[in-house]
Write a protein that holds these residues in place. Structure first.
Motif, PDB file in Angstrom:
ATOM      1  N   LEU A 123       3.493  -0.233   0.437  1.00 25.05           N
ATOM      2  CA  LEU A 123       3.206   0.004  -0.982  1.00 25.05           C
ATOM      3  C   LEU A 123       1.800  -0.467  -1.336  1.00 25.05           C
ATOM      4  O   LEU A 123       1.274  -0.139  -2.410  1.00 25.05           O
ATOM      5  N   ASN A 124       1.194  -1.245  -0.454  1.00 24.05           N
ATOM      6  CA  ASN A 124      -0.132  -1.814  -0.693  1.00 24.05           C
ATOM      7  C   ASN A 124      -1.189  -0.784  -1.089  1.00 24.05           C
ATOM      8  O   ASN A 124      -1.962  -1.043  -2.015  1.00 24.05           O
ATOM      9  N   VAL A 155       1.716  -7.027  -2.998  1.00 26.19           N
ATOM     10  CA  VAL A 155       0.826  -7.489  -4.070  1.00 26.19           C
ATOM     11  C   VAL A 155      -0.215  -8.460  -3.507  1.00 26.19           C
ATOM     12  O   VAL A 155      -1.402  -8.401  -3.864  1.00 26.19           O
ATOM     13  N   GLY A 156       0.226  -9.346  -2.619  1.00 27.07           N
ATOM     14  CA  GLY A 156      -0.722 -10.279  -2.011  1.00 27.07           C
ATOM     15  C   GLY A 156      -1.790  -9.570  -1.197  1.00 27.07           C
ATOM     16  O   GLY A 156      -2.974  -9.935  -1.252  1.00 27.07           O
ATOM     17  N   ALA A 157      -1.387  -8.553  -0.439  1.00 24.04           N
ATOM     18  CA  ALA A 157      -2.368  -7.779   0.331  1.00 24.04           C
ATOM     19  C   ALA A 157      -3.345  -7.065  -0.595  1.00 24.04           C
ATOM     20  O   ALA A 157      -4.533  -6.937  -0.285  1.00 24.04           O
ATOM     21  N   GLY A 183       3.068   9.275  -0.746  1.00 30.36           N
ATOM     22  CA  GLY A 183       2.246   8.618  -1.761  1.00 30.36           C
ATOM     23  C   GLY A 183       1.056   7.910  -1.157  1.00 30.36           C
ATOM     24  O   GLY A 183      -0.057   7.973  -1.696  1.00 30.36           O
ATOM     25  N   MET A 184       1.258   7.249  -0.029  1.00 30.67           N
ATOM     26  CA  MET A 184       0.150   6.588   0.660  1.00 30.67           C
ATOM     27  C   MET A 184      -0.893   7.601   1.102  1.00 30.67           C
ATOM     28  O   MET A 184      -2.100   7.381   0.976  1.00 30.67           O
ATOM     29  N   GLY A 185      -0.430   8.747   1.598  1.00 33.54           N
ATOM     30  CA  GLY A 185      -1.370   9.785   2.012  1.00 33.54           C
ATOM     31  C   GLY A 185      -2.188  10.317   0.845  1.00 33.54           C
ATOM     32  O   GLY A 185      -3.387  10.568   0.978  1.00 33.54           O
ATOM     33  N   CYS A 186      -1.553  10.484  -0.319  1.00 30.54           N
ATOM     34  CA  CYS A 186      -2.276  10.967  -1.496  1.00 30.54           C
ATOM     35  C   CYS A 186      -3.329   9.968  -1.955  1.00 30.54           C
ATOM     36  O   CYS A 186      -4.471  10.336  -2.268  1.00 30.54           O
ATOM     37  N   VAL A 187      -2.961   8.696  -1.989  1.00 29.18           N
ATOM     38  CA  VAL A 187      -3.908   7.669  -2.417  1.00 29.18           C
ATOM     39  C   VAL A 187      -5.074   7.572  -1.445  1.00 29.18           C
ATOM     40  O   VAL A 187      -6.243   7.440  -1.837  1.00 29.18           O
ATOM     41  N   THR A 188      -4.783   7.679  -0.163  1.00 29.43           N
ATOM     42  CA  THR A 188      -5.833   7.580   0.852  1.00 29.43           C
ATOM     43  C   THR A 188      -6.783   8.766   0.807  1.00 29.43           C
ATOM     44  O   THR A 188      -7.991   8.609   1.009  1.00 29.43           O
ATOM     45  N   ALA A 189      -6.250   9.945   0.529  1.00 28.11           N
ATOM     46  CA  ALA A 189      -7.063  11.162   0.589  1.00 28.11           C
ATOM     47  C   ALA A 189      -7.816  11.442  -0.697  1.00 28.11           C
ATOM     48  O   ALA A 189      -8.604  12.385  -0.745  1.00 28.11           O
ATOM     49  N   ARG A 190      -7.590  10.634  -1.751  1.00 28.50           N
ATOM     50  CA  ARG A 190      -8.238  10.933  -3.022  1.00 28.50           C
ATOM     51  C   ARG A 190      -9.738  10.753  -2.907  1.00 28.50           C
ATOM     52  O   ARG A 190     -10.232  10.003  -2.082  1.00 28.50           O
ATOM     53  N   THR A 233     -13.759   1.585   2.285  1.00 27.93           N
ATOM     54  CA  THR A 233     -12.742   1.512   1.239  1.00 27.93           C
ATOM     55  C   THR A 233     -11.492   2.253   1.637  1.00 27.93           C
ATOM     56  O   THR A 233     -10.376   1.746   1.507  1.00 27.93           O
ATOM     57  N   VAL A 234     -11.668   3.454   2.123  1.00 24.53           N
ATOM     58  CA  VAL A 234     -10.505   4.264   2.489  1.00 24.53           C
ATOM     59  C   VAL A 234      -9.761   3.638   3.653  1.00 24.53           C
ATOM     60  O   VAL A 234      -8.531   3.654   3.705  1.00 24.53           O
ATOM     61  N   ARG A 235     -10.499   3.055   4.611  1.00 26.80           N
ATOM     62  CA  ARG A 235      -9.841   2.398   5.735  1.00 26.80           C
ATOM     63  C   ARG A 235      -8.936   1.274   5.248  1.00 26.80           C
ATOM     64  O   ARG A 235      -7.823   1.089   5.731  1.00 26.80           O
ATOM     65  N   ASP A 236      -9.412   0.523   4.255  1.00 25.37           N
ATOM     66  CA  ASP A 236      -8.598  -0.584   3.757  1.00 25.37           C
ATOM     67  C   ASP A 236      -7.345  -0.093   3.074  1.00 25.37           C
ATOM     68  O   ASP A 236      -6.273  -0.632   3.254  1.00 25.37           O
ATOM     69  N   LEU A 237      -7.488   0.941   2.250  1.00 23.15           N
ATOM     70  CA  LEU A 237      -6.321   1.452   1.562  1.00 23.15           C
ATOM     71  C   LEU A 237      -5.305   2.005   2.544  1.00 23.15           C
ATOM     72  O   LEU A 237      -4.106   1.822   2.391  1.00 23.15           O
ATOM     73  N   ALA A 238      -5.783   2.681   3.573  1.00 25.17           N
ATOM     74  CA  ALA A 238      -4.872   3.347   4.502  1.00 25.17           C
ATOM     75  C   ALA A 238      -4.218   2.378   5.466  1.00 25.17           C
ATOM     76  O   ALA A 238      -3.088   2.588   5.885  1.00 25.17           O
ATOM     77  N   ALA A 239      -4.906   1.316   5.818  1.00 26.77           N
ATOM     78  CA  ALA A 239      -4.359   0.422   6.835  1.00 26.77           C
ATOM     79  C   ALA A 239      -3.154  -0.341   6.341  1.00 26.77           C
ATOM     80  O   ALA A 239      -2.243  -0.627   7.097  1.00 26.77           O
ATOM     81  N   GLY A 240      -3.137  -0.688   5.069  1.00 31.90           N
ATOM     82  CA  GLY A 240      -1.992  -1.379   4.522  1.00 31.90           C
ATOM     83  C   GLY A 240      -1.773  -2.752   5.111  1.00 31.90           C
ATOM     84  O   GLY A 240      -0.662  -3.259   5.096  1.00 31.90           O
ATOM     85  N   GLY A 241      -2.811  -3.380   5.651  1.00 28.71           N
ATOM     86  CA  GLY A 241      -2.645  -4.683   6.284  1.00 28.71           C
ATOM     87  C   GLY A 241      -3.685  -5.657   5.795  1.00 28.71           C
ATOM     88  O   GLY A 241      -4.734  -5.279   5.288  1.00 28.71           O
ATOM     89  N   CYS A 242      -3.412  -6.948   5.934  1.00 26.77           N
ATOM     90  CA  CYS A 242      -4.360  -7.970   5.509  1.00 26.77           C
ATOM     91  C   CYS A 242      -5.565  -7.964   6.438  1.00 26.77           C
ATOM     92  O   CYS A 242      -5.432  -8.070   7.633  1.00 26.77           O
ATOM     93  N   GLY A 243      -6.743  -7.839   5.855  1.00 27.36           N
ATOM     94  CA  GLY A 243      -7.954  -7.937   6.656  1.00 27.36           C
ATOM     95  C   GLY A 243      -8.323  -6.662   7.364  1.00 27.36           C
ATOM     96  O   GLY A 243      -9.134  -6.668   8.272  1.00 27.36           O
ATOM     97  N   SER A 244      -7.767  -5.511   6.962  1.00 24.03           N
ATOM     98  CA  SER A 244      -8.078  -4.276   7.670  1.00 24.03           C
ATOM     99  C   SER A 244      -9.510  -3.827   7.447  1.00 24.03           C
ATOM    100  O   SER A 244     -10.025  -2.987   8.162  1.00 24.03           O
TER     101      SER A 244
END
Length: 452
Positions: free
Chosen positions: A205-206, A269-271, A388-395, A409-420
């Motif tokens: 959900l990140n 939320v923390g991520a 939903g993740m794909g839509c947010v990443t591709a915007r 920026t896009v890498r961070d949104l798509a990775a969904g992990g801390c420190g991506s």
């Protein structure tokens, strides 16, 4: 490396969109050099058939050995390999095979992403296998301590100063560390209380949360596609959790699932908070410094309550538990390395889709090892969150961003992990080299125009 300026600015002005390509090429060259190592040099006298010293009666056999040593090493088919013991595998063949296999993985973005997803799934599996024997804070303490040592060594070797960043960025760096530590701790709790696939899905959900936070705090436009992705992610969350107030009572809903879902959402939320702090710091600090704050914060936030036995005291670890904790640390480090490399080589949308295969591995491990069962609502919720993740990443992104910033920026949104967002230091060095090269070519071109 000590400079905190953007190394790709000149390159992007000259050749928009080419910086990442040049960085990848340079990174490939550096990787190849690291894999090949230092070439062997034979410290022997060059063979000269006219030299009396080399045709003496005491060393014809030594002559032949010297001649074999002086021939260039072309791998397993060289003369040096031929004179070795036939029962042993030639060293050149092993090195060549290792280089080819490593290159096949490291230069293929699809393999890197699939490998990263599998490795992270193994990390989650190790956490799950600890069960209730090892407190979550003890798991995070061991993992962060090992990562801290590795990061500190890298900073020392690369002579990065100041070690903990510039004073004006300390607040955001601490924020990144605290929110990242909170994300990891709550994620591990969710793993222990929920089925593996559900815990993984909640963490993804990140991207939607990050898009909303960036729109509110950073003023980034969400866009129609991004807004739709957030709505789909929310619907997926509802279907995945299927609370009884909406879907009626069922056996799966209980205190454990309630707390597991709550901790899973908090981890996302923390991520999101970690990502926003990283964005505020930008490229002003080396990636390894930002990571160091994450590891340091996790150690402190784990050690203090663990010493006070809140909520649990540290457990005496068996040999199996030590192996599992070591597995958590190693898989986390290797997975992050492979994940970052995959996002360097692939478009963010495609990389995000491959990274979501972590959820598929969660289903497989959960069914085979923990006898978890599939539910219709769970599968539908997972699919909606993935879309939903794909839509947010591709915007689309704001036009004022450079291609390099947009990709990060896009890498961070798509990775969904801390420190991506933490790109390797080698890529930054590559950008500096390309900038110097461009400036030299630009000055040469100006001199040429002046002559004409």
């Amino acid at each position: 490396m000590g400079s905190h300026s953007d190394p790709t600015t000149w390159t992007e002005l000259a050749w928009p969109g080419k910086s990442a390509h040049y960085n990848a090429l340079q990174h490939s060259d550096d990787t190849a050099l690291c894999l090949n190592g230092i070439h062997h040099r034979h410290d022997v006298t060059q063979y000269d058939p006219a030299s009396p010293a080399q045709v003496s009666a005491e060393g014809q056999q030594q002559q032949q050995q010297d001649m074999a040593d002086e021939l260039p090493d072309h791998g397993p088919f060289s003369s040096a390999a031929a004179v070795s013991d036939e029962s042993e595998v030639p060293e050149g063949a092993v090195q060549r095979l290792s280089t080819q296999l490593t290159g096949l993985v490291w230069h293929n973005g699809h393999i890197c992403m699939l490998l990263a997803a599998f490795i992270f799934s193994l990390s989650v599996l190790c956490v799950k296998l600890t069960g209730s024997r090892v407190p979550v804070l003890q798991i995070t303490l061991v993992r962060s301590s090992m990562s801290f040592i590795v990061s500190a060594v890298l900073i020392k070797v690369r002579h990065i100063t100041p070690m903990f960043g510039q004073r004006k960025h300390v607040a955001w760096l601490i924020g990144r560390g605290v929110t990242g530590a909170l994300a990891m701790m709550t994620f591990y709790v969710a793993i222990l209380k929920l089925p593996l696939a559900d815990a993984n899905t909640l963490f993804f959900l990140n991207p939607a949360m990050t898009a909303l936070a960036a729109a509110v705090f950073l003023g980034e436009p969400l866009g129609l596609l991004g807004g739709g992705g957030c709505v789909l992610s929310l619907l997926g969350l509802v279907l995945l959790t299927h609370p009884p107030m909406l879907f009626g009572g069922h056996a799966d809903w209980g205190p454990q699932r309630i707390f597991g879902t709550l901790f899973g959402v908090i981890s996302a939320v923390g991520a999101t908070g970690a990502f926003i702090c990283i964005r505020m710091v930008g490229k002003a600090e080396p990636a390894i410094v930002v990571a160091l704050y994450f590891h340091t914060s996790t150690m402190v936030m784990s050690a203090v309550p663990l010493a006070a036995a809140v909520p649990q005291a540290a457990a005496w670890l068996s040999a199996v538990d030590w192996l599992l904790l070591l597995g958590v640390a190693m898989t986390s480090f290797c997975g992050q390395l492979s994940l970052t490399r995959g996002f360097q080589l692939l478009d963010a949308g495609k990389a995000a889709g491959l990274n979501f295969s972590q959820v598929l591995w969660g289903y497989i491990f959960g069914i085979l090892l923990f006898h978890e069962h599939l539910t219709l609502f769970g599968v539908l919720g997972t699919c909606l969150i993935a879309v939903g993740m794909g839509c947010v990443t591709a915007r689309s992104k704001p036009k004022i961003q450079t291609e390099d910033n947009k990709s990060a920026t896009v890498r961070d949104l798509a990775a969904g992990g801390c420190g991506s967002v933490l790109l390797p230091l080698q890529q930054q060095q590559s950008g500096m080299r390309e900038t110097d090269s461009f400036i030299k070519r630009h000055l040469s071109f100006q001199r040429l125009l002046g002559r004409n």
